[in-house]
Design a protein around this motif. Structure first.
Motif, PDB file in Angstrom:
ATOM      1  N   PHE A   1      43.840  27.533  38.289  1.00 19.27           N
ATOM      2  CA  PHE A   1      44.874  28.550  38.448  1.00 19.27           C
ATOM      3  C   PHE A   1      45.167  28.805  39.917  1.00 19.27           C
ATOM      4  CE2 PHE A   1      46.085  33.166  38.456  1.00 19.27           C
ATOM      5  CZ  PHE A   1      47.316  32.988  37.848  1.00 19.27           C
ATOM      6  N   PHE A   2      44.104  28.927  40.729  1.00 22.95           N
ATOM      7  CA  PHE A   2      44.285  29.198  42.152  1.00 22.95           C
ATOM      8  C   PHE A   2      45.022  28.061  42.856  1.00 22.95           C
ATOM      9  CE2 PHE A   2      40.228  31.953  42.024  1.00 22.95           C
ATOM     10  CZ  PHE A   2      40.964  33.007  41.509  1.00 22.95           C
ATOM     11  N   LYS A   3      44.700  26.831  42.472  1.00 29.08           N
ATOM     12  CA  LYS A   3      45.355  25.689  43.108  1.00 29.08           C
ATOM     13  C   LYS A   3      46.830  25.611  42.722  1.00 29.08           C
ATOM     14  CE  LYS A   3      41.209  22.941  43.899  1.00 29.08           C
ATOM     15  NZ  LYS A   3      40.446  21.711  43.585  1.00 29.08           N
ATOM     16  N   LEU A   4      47.139  25.981  41.485  1.00 34.85           N
ATOM     17  CA  LEU A   4      48.538  26.014  41.059  1.00 34.85           C
ATOM     18  C   LEU A   4      49.321  27.067  41.843  1.00 34.85           C
ATOM     19  CD1 LEU A   4      48.210  25.603  37.181  1.00 34.85           C
ATOM     20  CD2 LEU A   4      49.135  23.942  38.814  1.00 34.85           C
ATOM     21  N   ILE A   5      48.695  28.232  42.062  1.00 37.00           N
ATOM     22  CA  ILE A   5      49.343  29.290  42.837  1.00 37.00           C
ATOM     23  C   ILE A   5      49.581  28.831  44.268  1.00 37.00           C
ATOM     24  CG2 ILE A   5      49.061  31.607  43.810  1.00 37.00           C
ATOM     25  CD1 ILE A   5      47.518  32.378  41.321  1.00 37.00           C
ATOM     26  N   SER A   6      48.573  28.182  44.839  1.00 37.51           N
ATOM     27  CA  SER A   6      48.670  27.768  46.249  1.00 37.51           C
ATOM     28  C   SER A   6      49.839  26.797  46.475  1.00 37.51           C
ATOM     29  CB  SER A   6      47.363  27.130  46.711  1.00 37.51           C
ATOM     30  OG  SER A   6      47.150  25.872  46.074  1.00 37.51           O
ATOM     31  N   LEU A   7      50.192  26.025  45.449  1.00 37.72           N
ATOM     32  CA  LEU A   7      51.294  25.073  45.584  1.00 37.72           C
ATOM     33  C   LEU A   7      52.637  25.773  45.738  1.00 37.72           C
ATOM     34  CD1 LEU A   7      50.261  22.389  42.939  1.00 37.72           C
ATOM     35  CD2 LEU A   7      50.072  22.231  45.430  1.00 37.72           C
ATOM     36  N   THR A   8      52.709  27.034  45.349  1.00 37.62           N
ATOM     37  CA  THR A   8      53.963  27.794  45.469  1.00 37.62           C
ATOM     38  C   THR A   8      54.059  28.541  46.793  1.00 37.62           C
ATOM     39  OG1 THR A   8      53.097  29.843  44.466  1.00 37.62           O
ATOM     40  CG2 THR A   8      53.882  28.132  42.966  1.00 37.62           C
TER      41      THR A   8
END
Length: 287
Positions: A166-173
């Motif tokens: 989840f954190f890595k997906l957020i960081s991509l934004t």
């Protein structure tokens, strides 16, 4: 301190240095104070990073509000025999620094806030916040109990590391500079551990802290007479700079410094040492 107000903290920099109280972000803990360790040693500062109630041994206070915080800080300062102290706050620590500014202790010197969170009752609606914050606010207003249970579940499953996806997906934004900061293994480790400290404390602790940002703080921004030095990145997607500009309109002595390329994490972590140097060098020159 009394058992009802007990606060735990970590220290960075020089033990006998000039006291600086550090207010961490949300979700997080005093471990974020390590980002000040280098500059504190260079400038001769004693950084006292404080865990908010319910985190890492600080006593949990149900139904607390911002008015409780300055009283706790005053008591801590007396226990530590501080003759003077400054405050540095990042992100979610910002409103706590503003509460101390309203309280206006004679012991308080400088106040520095970097990419501070907004008090939503005093500024515009949360439509400008990062989508994750907007989602959490929406769930919280519909069912606080459900969100609390969800936080408990995340804390229970933390060792399984599902949250990393989840954190890595957020960081991509996030903006490019924020992504670069979070790719640093040491930085990511500190942020993850500090976040874990608050999440494993439980949903009640996390959401009681979050409620602070949504509730009426029982003061007006125009009540703040002290100088507030504020830094914010124009590329911040977590807490857009527009909130800082709203504060500037309402706080009489508000020194807003904007950087063109910084996001939320880049200014609060990678630029923090430079910002602190500017503040305390100005102070030395004024003396």
């Amino acid at each position: 301190m009394s058992n009802n107000n007990a606060l735990t903290f970590l220290e960075f920099g020089q033990t006998l240095g000039e006291p600086v109280l550090f207010f961490h972000g949300w979700p997080g803990s005093a471990k974020q104070g390590v980002f000040l360790d280098q500059v504190a040693n260079e400038l001769g500062l004693r950084v006292i990073a404080i865990n908010r109630p319910g985190i890492c041994g600080s006593r949990f206070i149900p139904d607390r509000n911002l008015r409780n915080w300055p009283e706790q800080i005053e008591q801590l300062a007396k226990e530590l025999k501080l003759e003077k102290y400054s405050i540095i706050a990042v992100s979610g620590g910002g409103p706590y620094a503003l509460a101390c500014a309203v309280h206006d202790s004679p012991l308080l010197d400088k106040i520095l806030i970097v990419c501070g969170a907004p008090l939503m009752d005093l500024v515009s609606s949360p439509v400008k916040l990062l989508w994750v914050y907007r989602l959490l606010i929406g769930i919280f207003r519909i069912s606080p109990k459900f969100l609390s249970a969800l936080v408990d579940l995340v804390g229970f499953t933390w060792p399984l590391k599902f949250h990393l996806i989840f954190f890595k997906l957020i960081s991509l934004t996030l903006p490019k500079k924020d992504q670069e900061v979070l790719r640093n293994p040491k930085v990511f480790k500190v942020m993850l551990e500090s976040m874990e400290d608050q999440i494993i404390a439980g949903g009640k602790v996390l959401l009681t802290d979050a409620q602070i940002y949504l509730d009426n703080p029982k003061f007006k921004l125009s009540d703040i007479k002290r100088k507030i030095t504020w830094w914010h990145g124009k590329m911040d997607q977590n807490i857009p700079v527009e909130y800082a500009r709203e504060y500037q309109k309402q706080i009489p002595n508000f020194d807003l410094n904007e950087t063109d390329e910084d996001g939320h994490f880049s200014i609060a972590i990678m630029e923090l040492n430079r910002i602190v140097k500017i503040l305390f060098q100005q102070k030395a020159e004024a003396c």
